[in-house]
Write an enzyme that holds these catalytic residues in place. Structure first.
Site, PDB file in Angstrom:
ATOM      1  CB  CYS A   2      -0.869   0.028   1.248  1.00 53.26           C
ATOM      2  SG  CYS A   2      -1.807  -1.454   1.501  1.00 53.26           S
ATOM      3  NE  ARG A  27       4.633   1.557  -1.702  1.00 52.12           N
ATOM      4  CZ  ARG A  27       5.288   1.628  -0.557  1.00 52.12           C
ATOM      5  NH1 ARG A  27       6.465   2.186  -0.511  1.00 52.12           N
ATOM      6  NH2 ARG A  27       4.781   1.130   0.544  1.00 52.12           N
ATOM      7  CD1 TRP A  74      -0.221  -6.233  -0.715  1.00 48.58           C
ATOM      8  CD2 TRP A  74      -0.081  -6.101  -2.934  1.00 48.58           C
ATOM      9  NE1 TRP A  74       0.275  -7.416  -1.174  1.00 48.58           N
ATOM     10  CE2 TRP A  74       0.382  -7.371  -2.529  1.00 48.58           C
ATOM     11  CE3 TRP A  74      -0.084  -5.790  -4.299  1.00 48.58           C
ATOM     12  CZ2 TRP A  74       0.844  -8.323  -3.432  1.00 48.58           C
ATOM     13  CZ3 TRP A  74       0.384  -6.742  -5.179  1.00 48.58           C
ATOM     14  CH2 TRP A  74       0.833  -7.990  -4.753  1.00 48.58           C
ATOM     15  CG  ASN A 100       0.747   1.870   3.671  1.00 50.29           C
ATOM     16  OD1 ASN A 100      -0.330   2.019   3.121  1.00 50.29           O
ATOM     17  ND2 ASN A 100       1.867   2.391   3.215  1.00 50.29           N
ATOM     18  N   GLY A 101      -0.139  -1.763   6.175  1.00 49.61           N
ATOM     19  CA  GLY A 101       0.206  -2.758   7.186  1.00 49.61           C
ATOM     20  C   GLY A 101      -1.022  -3.492   7.682  1.00 49.61           C
ATOM     21  CD  GLU A 482      14.610 -20.075  -6.156  1.00 49.37           C
ATOM     22  OE1 GLU A 482      14.068 -20.856  -6.957  1.00 49.37           O
ATOM     23  OE2 GLU A 482      14.454 -18.841  -6.201  1.00 49.37           O
ATOM     24  CE  LYS A 486      15.523 -16.666  -8.543  1.00 49.51           C
ATOM     25  NZ  LYS A 486      14.196 -16.856  -8.073  1.00 49.51           N
ATOM     26  CD  GLU A 489      14.569 -16.029 -12.674  1.00 45.25           C
ATOM     27  OE1 GLU A 489      14.449 -16.195 -11.461  1.00 45.25           O
ATOM     28  OE2 GLU A 489      13.595 -15.855 -13.433  1.00 45.25           O
ATOM     29  CE  LYS A 604       7.274 -11.040  -9.819  1.00 50.37           C
ATOM     30  NZ  LYS A 604       8.403 -11.792  -9.242  1.00 50.37           N
TER      31      LYS A 604
HETATM   32  O1  M6R Z   1       3.598 -16.335  -9.844  1.00 49.63           O
HETATM   33  P1  M6R Z   1       4.094 -17.753  -9.647  1.00 49.63           P
HETATM   34  O2  M6R Z   1       4.747 -17.938  -8.319  1.00 49.63           O
HETATM   35  O3  M6R Z   1       3.065 -18.786  -9.922  1.00 49.63           O
HETATM   36  O4  M6R Z   1       5.235 -17.918 -10.746  1.00 49.63           O
HETATM   37  C1  M6R Z   1       5.868 -19.145 -10.921  1.00 49.63           C
HETATM   38  C2  M6R Z   1       7.140 -19.000 -11.732  1.00 49.63           C
HETATM   39  O5  M6R Z   1       6.847 -18.493 -12.996  1.00 49.63           O
HETATM   40  C3  M6R Z   1       8.143 -18.064 -11.034  1.00 49.63           C
HETATM   41  O6  M6R Z   1       8.429 -18.516  -9.743  1.00 49.63           O
HETATM   42  C4  M6R Z   1       9.455 -17.991 -11.825  1.00 49.63           C
HETATM   43  O7  M6R Z   1      10.086 -19.221 -11.818  1.00 49.63           O
HETATM   44  C5  M6R Z   1      10.357 -16.891 -11.246  1.00 49.63           C
HETATM   45  N1  M6R Z   1      10.578 -15.871 -12.217  1.00 49.63           N
HETATM   46  C6  M6R Z   1      11.696 -17.359 -10.838  1.00 49.63           C
HETATM   47  O8  M6R Z   1      12.444 -16.340 -10.276  1.00 49.63           O
END
Ligand code: M6R
Length: 609
Positions: A2, A27, A74, A100-101, A482, A486, A489, A604
């Site tokens: 928020c 945000r 939010w 907020n919060g 993981e 990271k 990507e 995203k």
């Molecule tokens: O919004 P979601 O958590 O469902 O998204 C899943 C994946 O697309 C997401 O975690 C993706 O792997 C990330 N970009 C990794 O950093």
């Protein structure tokens, strides 16, 4: 998250507040609203969705004032809607609040207001409680009424309040959520974040926790928690607006990495009562529901799937119910065995991932009970689930997921603890020990984040590599996956993650002089085995960077370099050990001059199959 904007001066408050809200759009938000003081009254207008929806309903020139407050919401309590959007007011609309919060004891306060004072609530929000509470204590002095209300409120929040009978001031309170005042010429500002008013002023006063601020056109007065006046030198902001949005960090990803301690604390503490009991608001998982379960599926994609892998370890261990984890795109097409005794846990930051949603529908169609772990309130996954366990990470803007992942892990621990305790498969002492250790994690993480020089230096040495390997055993293997994702990507380096024990079944053939291995060795019970794996690869020329727990110096005899994370029980290390891997990926990508927040070919939220 928020956003709050308040203005009092001589100019057009509506325009200034809307401009401030626009500056806070980055945000993330799901609704917006504004309240202006006009002709002896407070007039509030608000709308779900984008700011342009609000702009349409406030376009008439008569709707104007010299003072008011605005908000981008939010959602945390109550779905995104016009009614739940802020600002919120008391019954006769004379006291209006943006917030907020979260107010942790809002249910208790709401009940008290309804039962003892016949207050009729209009929204589902915790914020409305604040407006009614201040109103209850109001006796001609807004500042005093706010102090009395705040004394009753528990939680982490920032608020801004205006009152029709005292149109010369805006009152703000900060408790564990940011609030900052801006000093103008014949006008002053209040906001949750500097970009909201950076176009107009550069001298700001940061409020400290538990402080109240009274903002009038002429001055800004700060009070501490004992209501003593506090003197504070203004700070001159010399960043540009773009940097300010990122909190001074060059990329959102770094900002979000640094938000992890708070995100973890929010996700955990807001669901713990004073006895350390987990309170699952809105989730009705009773003992008999848990006893009926014969299996649990955790289904997700990408980073969320990696959180699910940790979930398998901890939920299975604590509940003794078999847990299977699957990537959503596989689950939906493999005709999985699901019945009414199945609990299906979907994990998704966005709540809009097409594959996760389709898998959820598949499981629902076969009679499973659906519990989702989601960050975005009111998203499709949340709406289609029987129960939702929200991560309180706030909006995640960088494509590479960081704070959503650690909060997803926190939810996995909490689900395991809650179900295991209720089912009787987790001893009371173990439950309380784990809660105590979880509570300590945010501070440990904050301390770790204070200095990333070692990781930055490592990145400088290795950023030109074409490949990297990530290995670990047990929970460490899930973090290796993981960390590898990271790096992949955002740096575009070909990385490969594998459970360390599997190396010798093929992959070890790839090891040659100088091959870089990021090696997780945080599991005390698997430590000796991990040392053997390190020996195996070093004997073939690998360069080994190990991540280990502080105090575990033996690793230095085997690895070429060690990154120490704060010590904690084996089961909780993923919450900490992932962070050096996030930082390593970030600094490598930065050294390669990549667009860290928007890596190529990625979005995203993946809303297509
Ligand atoms: O919004 P979601 O958590 O469902 O998204 C899943 C994946 O697309 C997401 O975690 C993706 O792997 C990330 N970009 C990794 O950093």
């Amino acid at each position: 998250m928020c956003g709050i904007v308040g203005y009092i001066g001589k100019a057009n408050a509506k325009e200034i507040i809307v401009e401030g809200l626009r500056r806070l759009e980055y945000r993330g938000y799901d609704s917006a609203g504004i309240a202006l003081y006009r002709n002896g009254k407070i007039e509030t207008r608000k709308h779900v969705g984008e700011l342009k929806n609000l702009e349409k309903i406030i376009a008439d020139p008569e709707y104007d004032s010299y003072m008011g407050i605005g908000h981008t919401r939010w959602a945390t309590h109550g779905v995104p809607s016009d009614i739940n959007a802020h600002p919120h007011s008391n019954s006769d609309n004379t006291i209006t609040v943006v917030h907020n919060g979260i107010i942790e004891n809002f249910l208790e306060l709401r009940r008290m207001l309804e039962e003892e004072h016949n207050v009729v609530f209009r929204s589902d929000t915790d914020t409305e409680v604040i407006a009614h509470l201040i109103s209850l204590y109001y006796d001609g002095d807004l500042h005093e009424a706010v102090n009395k209300a705040v004394a009753k409120m528990r939680g982490a929040y920032a608020i801004a309040v205006i009152c029709a009978s005292e149109p010369d001031k805006i009152i703000g309170v900060r408790k564990d959520a940011p609030l900052v005042a801006g000093i103008g010429e014949g006008c002053n500002f209040l906001a949750s974040d500097i970009p909201a008013f950076l176009r107009y002023v550069r001298r700001v006063i940061f409020l400290e926790n538990n402080e109240t601020v009274v903002v009038t056109r002429e001055k800004i007065t700060i009070y501490d928690e004992n209501n003593e006046q506090v003197e504070r030198e203004p700070y001159h902001v010399d960043w540009d607006v773009d940097a300010a949005e990122k909190g001074g960090y060059p990329f959102f990803m770094m900002k979000e990495i640094h938000e992890q301690p708070k995100a973890l604390a929010d996700t955990l503490k807001r669901r713990l009562d004073e006895n350390g009991d987990i309170v699952l608001d809105g989730i009705s998982l009773a003992r008999e529901d848990i006893d009926r379960l014969s299996r649990i599926y955790i289904v997700a994609c990408g980073t969320a799937y990696h959180a699910g892998l940790v979930g398998k370890y901890v939920i299975e261990k604590m509940t003794r119910i078999p847990v299977e984890v699957d990537v959503a795109s596989e689950f939906r097409y493999r005709d999985p065995y699901v019945d009414e005794n199945t609990l299906f846990i979907a994990i998704s930051q966005s709540g809009e991932t097409q594959d996760t949603l389709a898998a959820l529908r598949e499981a629902k169609g076969k009679g499973a009970r659906i519990l989702s772990v989601v960050n975005v309130v009111g998203s499709s996954v949340a709406r289609e689930s029987d129960d939702v366990f929200y991560t309180w990470a706030g909006p995640e803007i960088a494509v590479a997921s960081t704070k959503a992942y650690v909060t997803q892990l926190m939810c996995m621990y909490m689900i395991g603890l809650y179900m295991g305790r209720l089912k009787g498969t987790l001893a009371e002492a173990d439950y309380h020990d784990t809660i105590r250790e979880l509570l300590a994690v945010p501070d440990k993480l904050a301390a770790f984040l204070e200095d990333d020089t070692q990781i930055k230096n490592l990145a400088k040495r290795f950023y030109r590599r074409n490949e990297m390997f990530y290995i670990g055993r047990g929970l460490d293997s899930t973090v290796a996956y993981e960390g590898s994702l990271k790096m992949k990507e955002i740096s575009y380096i070909n990385t490969f993650a594998i459970a360390a024990g599997e190396l010798k079944h093929g992959t070890i053939a790839l090891v040659e002089e100088g091959t870089l291995f990021i090696t997780l060795a945080t599991q005390d019970k698997l430590f000796e085995k991990m040392l053997s794996n390190i020996e195996e690869i070093r004997a073939r020329g690998a360069y080994v960077v190990a991540v280990a727990k502080e105090g575990n110096r033996e690793i230095e005899t085997k690895a070429d370099e060690v990154i120490y994370i704060p010590s904690c029980p084996d089961d909780l290390t993923p919450l900490l050990s992932v962070v050096p891997l996030q930082l390593f990926a970030y600094h490598v990508a930065d050294a390669r001059k990549n667009n860290i927040d928007k890596p190529r070919n990625l979005a995203k939220s993946v809303t297509v199959e």
